[in-house]
Design a protein around this motif. Structure first.
Motif, mmCIF file in Angstrom:
data_model
loop_
_atom_site.group_PDB
_atom_site.id
_atom_site.type_symbol
_atom_site.label_atom_id
_atom_site.label_comp_id
_atom_site.label_asym_id
_atom_site.label_seq_id
_atom_site.Cartn_x
_atom_site.Cartn_y
_atom_site.Cartn_z
ATOM 1 N N MET A 134 1.297 8.959 9.916
ATOM 2 C CA MET A 134 0.332 7.867 10.017
ATOM 3 C C MET A 134 0.945 6.556 10.504
ATOM 4 S SD MET A 134 -2.589 9.099 9.251
ATOM 5 C CE MET A 134 -3.561 7.607 8.978
ATOM 6 N N ARG A 135 2.237 6.552 10.813
ATOM 7 C CA ARG A 135 2.902 5.296 11.174
ATOM 8 C C ARG A 135 2.182 4.580 12.332
ATOM 9 N NH1 ARG A 135 7.852 2.875 10.786
ATOM 10 N NH2 ARG A 135 8.523 4.547 9.378
ATOM 11 N N LEU A 153 0.843 -1.205 0.000
ATOM 12 C CA LEU A 153 0.000 0.000 0.000
ATOM 13 C C LEU A 153 0.871 1.246 0.000
ATOM 14 C CD1 LEU A 153 -2.609 1.700 0.453
ATOM 15 C CD2 LEU A 153 -2.308 1.277 2.908
ATOM 16 N N HIS A 154 0.614 2.143 -0.960
ATOM 17 C CA HIS A 154 1.246 3.467 -0.958
ATOM 18 C C HIS A 154 0.230 4.454 -0.406
ATOM 19 C CE1 HIS A 154 4.016 6.623 -2.051
ATOM 20 N NE2 HIS A 154 3.088 7.239 -2.746
ATOM 21 N N LEU A 155 0.488 4.958 0.788
ATOM 22 C CA LEU A 155 -0.454 5.836 1.484
ATOM 23 C C LEU A 155 0.050 7.278 1.391
ATOM 24 C CD1 LEU A 155 -2.993 6.043 3.303
ATOM 25 C CD2 LEU A 155 -1.478 5.743 5.274
ATOM 26 N N PHE A 156 -0.418 7.991 0.387
ATOM 27 C CA PHE A 156 -0.061 9.407 0.249
ATOM 28 C C PHE A 156 -1.111 10.278 0.929
ATOM 29 C CE2 PHE A 156 -0.218 13.538 -1.840
ATOM 30 C CZ PHE A 156 1.113 13.925 -1.798
ATOM 31 N N TYR A 157 -2.391 10.033 0.627
ATOM 32 C CA TYR A 157 -3.469 10.823 1.214
ATOM 33 C C TYR A 157 -3.881 10.188 2.548
ATOM 34 C CZ TYR A 157 -3.823 13.107 -3.325
ATOM 35 O OH TYR A 157 -3.553 13.817 -4.475
ATOM 36 N N ALA A 158 -3.425 10.803 3.623
ATOM 37 C CA ALA A 158 -3.676 10.234 4.946
ATOM 38 C C ALA A 158 -5.164 10.120 5.243
ATOM 39 C CB ALA A 158 -2.988 11.095 6.015
ATOM 40 N N GLU A 159 -5.968 11.032 4.699
ATOM 41 C CA GLU A 159 -7.392 11.020 4.994
ATOM 42 C C GLU A 159 -8.112 9.812 4.392
ATOM 43 O OE1 GLU A 159 -6.710 13.821 1.448
ATOM 44 O OE2 GLU A 159 -5.779 13.384 3.385
ATOM 45 N N LEU A 160 -7.438 9.088 3.507
ATOM 46 C CA LEU A 160 -8.051 7.894 2.911
ATOM 47 C C LEU A 160 -7.649 6.611 3.638
ATOM 48 C CD1 LEU A 160 -7.753 8.703 -0.898
ATOM 49 C CD2 LEU A 160 -9.730 8.968 0.587
ATOM 50 N N TRP A 161 -6.974 6.730 4.773
ATOM 51 C CA TRP A 161 -6.518 5.538 5.478
ATOM 52 C C TRP A 161 -7.687 4.627 5.880
ATOM 53 C CZ3 TRP A 161 -3.617 1.758 6.394
ATOM 54 C CH2 TRP A 161 -3.731 0.987 7.551
ATOM 55 N N ASP A 162 -8.759 5.195 6.410
ATOM 56 C CA ASP A 162 -9.873 4.356 6.845
ATOM 57 C C ASP A 162 -10.423 3.522 5.692
ATOM 58 O OD1 ASP A 162 -9.731 5.193 9.463
ATOM 59 O OD2 ASP A 162 -11.221 6.783 9.235
ATOM 60 N N GLU A 163 -10.516 4.131 4.520
ATOM 61 C CA GLU A 163 -11.002 3.400 3.347
ATOM 62 C C GLU A 163 -10.049 2.263 2.994
ATOM 63 O OE1 GLU A 163 -11.576 4.355 -1.393
ATOM 64 O OE2 GLU A 163 -12.162 5.912 0.051
ATOM 65 N N MET A 164 -8.746 2.529 3.043
ATOM 66 C CA MET A 164 -7.763 1.491 2.743
ATOM 67 C C MET A 164 -7.804 0.372 3.791
ATOM 68 S SD MET A 164 -6.291 2.502 -0.061
ATOM 69 C CE MET A 164 -7.785 3.348 -0.583
ATOM 70 N N ARG A 165 -7.894 0.767 5.057
ATOM 71 C CA ARG A 165 -7.923 -0.222 6.134
ATOM 72 C C ARG A 165 -9.119 -1.160 5.982
ATOM 73 N NH1 ARG A 165 -11.078 -0.255 10.087
ATOM 74 N NH2 ARG A 165 -11.599 1.973 9.890
ATOM 75 N N GLU A 166 -10.285 -0.587 5.723
ATOM 76 C CA GLU A 166 -11.479 -1.416 5.588
ATOM 77 C C GLU A 166 -11.340 -2.396 4.426
ATOM 78 O OE1 GLU A 166 -14.710 1.289 5.234
ATOM 79 O OE2 GLU A 166 -14.530 2.037 7.298
ATOM 80 N N ALA A 167 -10.732 -1.951 3.331
ATOM 81 C CA ALA A 167 -10.548 -2.841 2.185
ATOM 82 C C ALA A 167 -9.578 -3.971 2.529
ATOM 83 C CB ALA A 167 -10.041 -2.043 0.985
ATOM 84 N N ILE A 168 -8.473 -3.635 3.172
ATOM 85 C CA ILE A 168 -7.467 -4.648 3.517
ATOM 86 C C ILE A 168 -8.042 -5.662 4.499
ATOM 87 C CG2 ILE A 168 -5.206 -5.002 4.604
ATOM 88 C CD1 ILE A 168 -4.440 -2.203 3.505
ATOM 89 N N GLU A 169 -8.918 -5.210 5.387
ATOM 90 C CA GLU A 169 -9.514 -6.121 6.367
ATOM 91 C C GLU A 169 -10.402 -7.178 5.724
ATOM 92 O OE1 GLU A 169 -11.376 -3.393 9.042
ATOM 93 O OE2 GLU A 169 -9.591 -3.198 10.323
ATOM 94 N N HIS A 170 -10.710 -7.025 4.440
ATOM 95 C CA HIS A 170 -11.472 -8.058 3.740
ATOM 96 C C HIS A 170 -10.614 -9.277 3.412
ATOM 97 C CE1 HIS A 170 -14.559 -4.865 2.269
ATOM 98 N NE2 HIS A 170 -14.978 -5.462 3.373
#
Length: 573
Positions: A367-368, A331-348
């Motif tokens: 965000m570390r 995961l390349h996390l540039f936009y910190a505000e999209l972390w929740d969206e990324m986290r929810e997807a990865i949790e699948h």
């Protein structure tokens, strides 16, 4: 012995008979039976939807629209009703209202891939027609505003009470054309972090569509003050100045946007709207063509002339890594505000996996701890802002760690702020690879069952045609022969969006190029033709050159997903 035998079997209900008629494709009969059921019990939103399907399939589109609207009236928080309303509005040519319906569906259910795909297609069709994105929005504004006023209050309540970051909530309000809510949320986000140029631009959009042109102008100027090198900010300033009748100020804004990025769409169209002749516009286009020709063969290293080679982060901790499973997620996390969206997807992902996260200094390095709180075993590294998701991915690739896995899932916080459907595009890309646990299991099973399967991408994300290659042909002609692939690519296809599943054994070919962060152009990057765009097109070429194929997730072997209804249960779209 009784004289008469009484048959205790019950007659099928009207709805059961209607369902049977629908399954047999007898649409008129189904519509008549659903109508009888609704006359008896009108407060039944699912049956209004089925009634709408039967009417639509029978060719009665206006009546179907009424049926779907009745379903919404009885159950205003049902995203499926808005989705089906969007479909029938599109069939009637009511594109502005259809876009609004799809946006409402996404507000109520952000994971609804069908709505995201349809919205993206409608936006793409609008741009493909040659309209200036910003001025097209302005031309449609009155009609869209009238349509937006009909949005059910449940949608507005959902937007105001939704969970997530202020920016993600503002984005959803923007997609639903609820500009006042979007502007308020963007304003609150900027109060917390005013040094965020892209959000100043989005704040400007919301203000502009709300009719607050002077405030929108100030927002765009605030974006430029914080990042004067962003071409899109100057372009948007030109648009809003033009809408205010400030032609003399709009022209230099457009020219500045062109100087910063000659490939930026709509700059020439904006100048033409200001009265530029075709001759003057042609001169600009000639400059664009000349600039592309001169800059096409890239230098071996982007920083060679500057003498500033970039050092990647130290990945030595990965040397002795023992994989927790057969899957690596990058995961390349540039936009910190999209972390929740990324986290929810990865949790699948219910299968064992390792997570590798690249953060960007000055953008998301804070965000570390948040990442590690959600995924304690993640490997998190800070990168310089160079090469975006592709550059960071190649650094992980060069370390050799990805070759320890059977599958790699590549993700990034793609926003594409130059596109009206940028956020919807990202959601479509992610829904096609991590939309649910069942989908992830289906993808993994497909790789296991088919040795010739090399990549999986979301539906609608395979591109082709000469125009998709033109800006990248020169770089490909330089790089492909180095790995033994023909540079004749004009009529080939490639997976776009850089979000996909891939067999890492295919990546060994890409690793042979030995590309580093210093090979990538400094920000701001152009919208196409950069090294990142070139490498994006190479994944599919490498896959096919290895005798494998890439497919959209909907083309995988059919198996019933536990978390999805059948087509009949959802209704035809």
């Amino acid at each position: 012995m009784p004289l008469f035998h009484r048959d205790n079997r019950r007659e099928p209900s009207v709805i059961s008979r209607a369902d049977r008629a629908r399954e047999a494709g007898q649409w008129e009969a189904a519509a008549g039976l659903y109508r009888i059921a609704l006359d008896r019990k009108p407060r039944n939103p699912p049956i209004w939807i089925q009634y709408g399907h039967a009417l639509k399939e029978g060719g009665h589109r206006a009546s179907a629209e009424t049926a779907y609207r009745n379903a919404i009236a009885y159950q205003p928080d049902d995203p499926e009703a808005y989705l089906q309303l969007g479909h029938v509005l599109k069939l009637q040519g009511k594109m502005v209202e259809a876009r609004l319906a799809y946006r409402c569906a996404l507000v109520l259910d952000a994971s609804l891939a069908d709505a995201a795909r349809e919205l993206g297609q409608l936006q793409g069709d609008n741009l493909a027609a040659g309209q200036d994105g910003a001025t097209a929005e302005a031309r449609e504004f009155n009609q869209a505003s009238l349509a937006a006023t009909t949005v059910n209050p449940a949608v507005r309540r959902s937007l105001k009470r939704a969970r997530g970051s202020l920016i993600s909530r503002a984005d959803r309000a923007r997609e639903a054309l609820q500009w006042d809510i979007a502007a308020d949320l963007y304003r609150r986000a900027l109060d917390r972090n005013p040094d965020n140029p892209p959000i100043w631009v989005q704040f400007g959009h919301a203000l502009k569509e709300s009719g607050n042109l002077a405030e929108a102008e100030r927002a765009y100027r605030a974006a430029i003050a914080r990042d004067p090198t962003a071409a899109d900010s100057h372009l948007q300033l030109g648009h809003v100045l033009k809408l205010q009748g400030k032609q003399e100020e709009a022209e230099p804004a457009y020219l500045r946007a062109f100087a910063l990025d000659p490939g930026l769409p709509h700059t020439c169209e904006g100048l033409r709207d200001l009265g530029w002749s075709e001759t003057r516009v042609g001169e600009l286009r000639h400059l664009l063509t000349a600039a592309e020709f001169v800059s096409a063969p890239p230098p071996a290293r982007a920083d060679a002339a500057l003498g500033q080679p970039l050092e990647p982060p130290d990945l030595s901790e990965l040397d002795g890594l023992q994989p927790r499973g057969r899957i690596a997620v990058v995961l390349h996390l540039f936009y910190a505000e999209l972390w929740d969206e990324m986290r929810e997807a990865i949790e699948h992902i219910s299968l064992p996996f390792d997570l590798f996260v690249s953060l960007v200094k000055g953008a998301s390095s804070q965000m570390r701890e948040t990442v590690l709180e959600a995924f304690p075993h993640a490997y998190v590294f800070d990168f310089q802002d160079r090469g975006r998701d592709i550059g960071a991915f190649l650094v992980f690739l060069e370390s050799g760690v990805l070759f320890k896995y059977a599958l790699v899932c590549k993700l990034h916080t793609k926003r594409s702020p130059h596109r009206a459907d940028g956020d919807a595009w990202r959601r479509t890309l992610i829904a096609g690879v991590l939309g649910s646990s069942a989908l992830v299991e289906r993808i993994a099973a497909a790789f296991d069952a088919d040795p010739a399967l090399g990549m999986v991408v979301a539906e609608g994300q395979i591109y082709g045609g000469p125009e998709q290659w033109r800006s990248n042909e020169a770089r490909l002609a330089q790089l492909l022969p180095q790995i033994g692939i023909s540079p004749e690519v004009r009529h080939r296809r490639f997976p776009g969006g850089s979000i996909f599943w891939i067999r890492p054994l295919l990546l060994r070919t890409l690793a042979d190029l030995k590309l580093t962060l210093s090979d990538f152009e400094p920000e701001p990057m152009t919208l196409d033709g950069g090294l990142g765009h070139t490498v994006e097109r190479m994944f599919g070429l490498i896959c096919e050159d290895s005798g494998m194929r890439f497919v959209e997730h909907t083309r995988l072997p059919e198996q019933r997903r536990r978390d999805e209804p059948t087509r009949m249960e959802r209704g035809a779209s």
